[in-house]
Design a protein around this motif. Structure first.
Motif, mmCIF file in Angstrom:
data_model
loop_
_atom_site.group_PDB
_atom_site.id
_atom_site.type_symbol
_atom_site.label_atom_id
_atom_site.label_comp_id
_atom_site.label_asym_id
_atom_site.label_seq_id
_atom_site.Cartn_x
_atom_site.Cartn_y
_atom_site.Cartn_z
ATOM 1 N N GLY A 23 0.773 -1.229 0.000
ATOM 2 C CA GLY A 23 0.000 0.000 0.000
ATOM 3 C C GLY A 23 0.810 1.288 0.000
ATOM 4 N N ASP A 24 2.137 1.201 0.210
ATOM 5 C CA ASP A 24 2.972 2.404 0.181
ATOM 6 C C ASP A 24 2.926 3.051 -1.195
ATOM 7 N N LEU A 25 3.058 4.389 -1.214
ATOM 8 C CA LEU A 25 3.096 5.145 -2.466
ATOM 9 C C LEU A 25 4.523 5.568 -2.770
ATOM 10 N N TRP A 26 4.927 5.385 -4.023
ATOM 11 C CA TRP A 26 6.250 5.759 -4.519
ATOM 12 C C TRP A 26 5.998 6.704 -5.677
ATOM 13 N N CYS A 27 6.517 7.935 -5.584
ATOM 14 C CA CYS A 27 6.058 9.014 -6.465
ATOM 15 C C CYS A 27 7.201 9.792 -7.116
#
Length: 141
Positions: free
Chosen positions: A110-114
């Motif tokens: 669920g982590d976001l990498w942007c």
């Protein structure tokens, strides 16, 4: 955290579908990384690809890459994850160029990498957000 909340509010968070290898042995599967990519056109056409560690149960990141295919103007790319900035590019004009990072970042499902482009306003006046954040969600099981 504020950037990710803003990205979610702006609707720019896109779920990626990780590609997995269909090798015969589990050892081969673990050795290969899963990569998920997202593209958008909002001010700048660009693609973000995130490579996750080989273990299907893991959402740790080993590589991030952003590529702009249209002109950005002067500025830099910021790659960031759930714990903040991972790497900033050098300032410059970006078109058909890639900014990447390789290493290791601990991640969870669920982590976001942007990636976001910061446009240089010139004359020492600072930077403004030149793109909305484009994010890939970590999908470890």
């Amino acid at each position: 955290m504020k950037r990710m909340a803003a990205a979610m509010a702006a609707g720019i968070v896109l779920m990626g579908i990780a590609s997995t290898s269909t090798s015969a042995s589990a050892a081969e599967n673990a050795a290969q990384n899963r990569t998920s990519c997202q593209s958008t056109t909002l001010f700048v056409t660009h693609t973000l690809c995130v490579s996750f560690e080989g273990d299907l149960y893991d959402a740790d990141v080993v590589k991030m890459e952003v590529r702009a295919s249209t002109r950005t103007g002067m500025g830099h790319w910021e790659l960031y994850g759930p714990r903040g900035t991972i790497k900033n590019s050098l300032d410059g004009e970006w078109k058909d160029r890639t900014h990447d990072w390789s290493g290791y970042q601990d991640g969870a499902h669920g982590d976001l990498w942007c990636a976001v482009f910061w446009k240089d306003m010139g004359g020492g006046s600072g930077y403004i957000k030149g793109t909305q954040p484009l994010c890939v969600r970590g999908n470890g099981i």
